[in-house]
Design an enzyme around this catalytic site. Structure first.
Site: not given
Ligand code: GLN
Length: 532
Positions: A382, A508, A510
């Site tokens: 990001c 993102h 993650e």
């Protein structure tokens, strides 16, 4: 109707209620039960999206674009439940909807009160989560600590819920602390007794106690807690500190917790299978064969929870590679061209995470320059991708003063800027580009090598974008636009051609990594870092 497990916490905060809830979810799923989890947060914000990471920790983003509590991240990492907007209930949301109803005249003639209007709204939201789904169990975690003023309406609501549905349909599991006092060489049960006392004053009798402690509970302590708290001894479960959170389901299983829950709620369970979790996650996490050092360059490094999902995603990929990931947290505000070397010389990979605002930006750009020039594996997420674009524009394309309009409104080269639709946005809450969007991955790129797919779905939380006016120039100079959102021609993934592994994404990754299924980008990042 599904069965309900309400998880409360006492004595102190940070006892790991979220992990406990997620672990119970994991255990029940391992017995073939279908479930979901809900987090109730007692604060008045509608969601944590407008809060500072120091106030709240990470903001976890769901597929449907809700900005939620980080406990929902634990739920998704431990279980197969897919979190959505309705899985995070806040006091703000509850009051918002009750007040809207009042304005519409839905309570005409009546006084609107905490009991029953607020508590009814809480109960109806909890019930709504399972509507239309065939679930066996709903696990509901109540944020905060028993005794807080804020969480009282939630506790009153679950008291009513348990009474109405009956104890064979709804139970309370209370997580407490049993501290070990060194000078007495004893674990102390008094705080737990008091905390359960508090809960019983409100009208809730816990069915199971999860006692967090650093030392094993003696038989005597267990007996004492059981006696004072009106419980059978088998319902006093010790939750001793462990090396990796992923071991907690196994620990609970050894204590008989899932058996107990299944009996209490009269659930029908299948034969349990936790072997994959045990062998492929826990054992590998506990006995790594290698080590890899990764620098995380961010501005919220002092706080354990600010980059929670990123830390976990790194650990997952470490597990998959039989390696322990050592994370060196580097404060981006401290980095300068002069001291860079000291911070980054010994690491095998550099990660720059997401963030907002100008503070710490120049340090991130310096770290990225170092990764690019020294050919150190790099993953940008990001804001980490946006700063990588700024670095490339300034130092490779010679666009002096290139920046994001987020940090410099008058930059001569706005390589990161707002889309027209975002320029019109005035309200801050819930108005970013949020949730899942498709991304097309270009064949022959490192991103494609990692994903082995031409189309992926990833989660977003940002306002700013790569400015397409500079794409041609940057492409000429060697920046690869490896992933695009086709509908609006937005840049989603960038990478460098002449580099072992330099990949950054606007989304993102993650949020979609699991301990037994690491995210492809993290996996490839750790792989190249290990090779270094
Ligand atoms: N501040 C940047 C934006 O709004 C990046 C956001 C982020 O890193 N999550 O686009």
């Amino acid at each position: 109707m599904p069965k309900y497990i309400f998880i409360t916490g006492g004595v102190v905060s940070s006892l790991g209620k979220g992990i406990a809830a997620a672990s119970i979810g994991k255990l029940l799923e391992s017995r073939g039960l279908k479930l979901t989890l809900v987090k109730c947060d007692p604060y008045i914000n509608v969601d944590p999206g407008t809060m500072n990471p120091y106030q709240h920790g990470e903001v976890y983003v769901t597929e449907d674009g809700a900005e939620t509590d980080l406990d929902l991240g634990h739920y998704e990492r431990f279980t197969n439940a897919l979190m959505r907007k309705e899985n995070n209930i806040t006091t703000g949301q509850i009051y918002y909807s009750v007040i809207s109803k009042e304005r519409k005249g839905e309570f005409l003639g009546g006084t609107v009160q905490v009991i029953p209007h607020i508590t009814d709204e809480i109960k109806s939201r909890i019930k709504k989560v399972s509507q239309g789904k065939r679930l066996d169990v709903v696990i509901v975690e109540i944020g905060g600590t028993v005794g807080d003023i804020e969480s009282l309406p939630f506790l009153e609501a679950i008291r009513q819920f348990i009474i109405k549905e009956g104890r064979e349909n709804a139970i309370n599991i209370h997580v407490t602390l049993v501290p070990y006092i060194k000078s007495a060489d004893e674990t102390k049960t008094k705080p737990t007794q008091h905390s359960v006392g508090r809960l019983r004053q409100i009208g809730i009798q816990p069915d199971i106690l999860l006692c967090r402690s650093e030392r094993p509970l003696s038989k005597k302590s267990k007996e004492k807690i059981a006696l004072f708290c009106n419980l059978n001894e088998e319902a006093v479960i010790q939750a001793i500190d462990v090396e990796t959170v992923y071991e907690i389901p196994l620990l609970f299983q050894r204590e008989g917790l899932d058996r107990l829950i299944i009996d209490m709620l009269h659930l029908k369970s299948r034969k349990q299978d936790l072997s994959r979790w045990e062998n492929e996650v826990v054992k590998r996490a506990k006995f790594p064969k290698r080590r890899v050092k990764i620098a995380l360059v961010g501005k919220y490094i002092a706080l354990q929870d600010a980059y929670k999902s990123i830390y976990e995603a790194l650990i997952h990929s470490g597990i998959a590679h039989n390696a322990k990931v050592e994370i060196e947290r580097v404060d981006s505000e401290r980095i300068s061209p002069e001291n860079l070397f000291r911070y980054l010389e010994r690491v095998q990979g550099i990660l720059v995470p997401g963030g907002f605002g100008a503070r710490g930006i120049e340090g991130k750009i310096e770290a990225i320059r170092y990764a690019r020039e020294q050919k150190i594996p790099f993953l940008g997420i990001c804001l980490g991708m946006q700063t990588a674009v700024i670095e490339f524009a300034r130092n490779v394309c010679a666009l002096k003063g290139a920046n994001s309009t987020e940090f410099d409104k008058h930059t001569p080269y706005p390589v990161i800027s707002l889309l027209e639709e975002q320029k019109k946005v005035e309200v801050k809450g819930g108005t970013m580009r949020l949730g899942v969007y498709p991304c097309e991955i270009k064949k022959g790129t490192k991103a494609y090598e990692a994903y082995r797919k031409e189309r992926v779905l990833e989660r977003h939380r940002h306002r700013y974008e790569v400015n397409n006016a500079y794409r041609e120039l940057m492409e000429e100079k060697g920046l690869v636009f490896a992933g695009l959102y086709p509908e609006q021609d937005l840049v989603e993934v960038i990478e460098l051609r002449e580099h072992p592994w330099f990949v950054a994404s606007q989304f993102h990754p993650e949020f979609k990594s699991k301990p037994d299924n690491p995210h492809p980008l993290f996996y490839a990042f750790i792989k190249t870092a290990l090779e270094r």
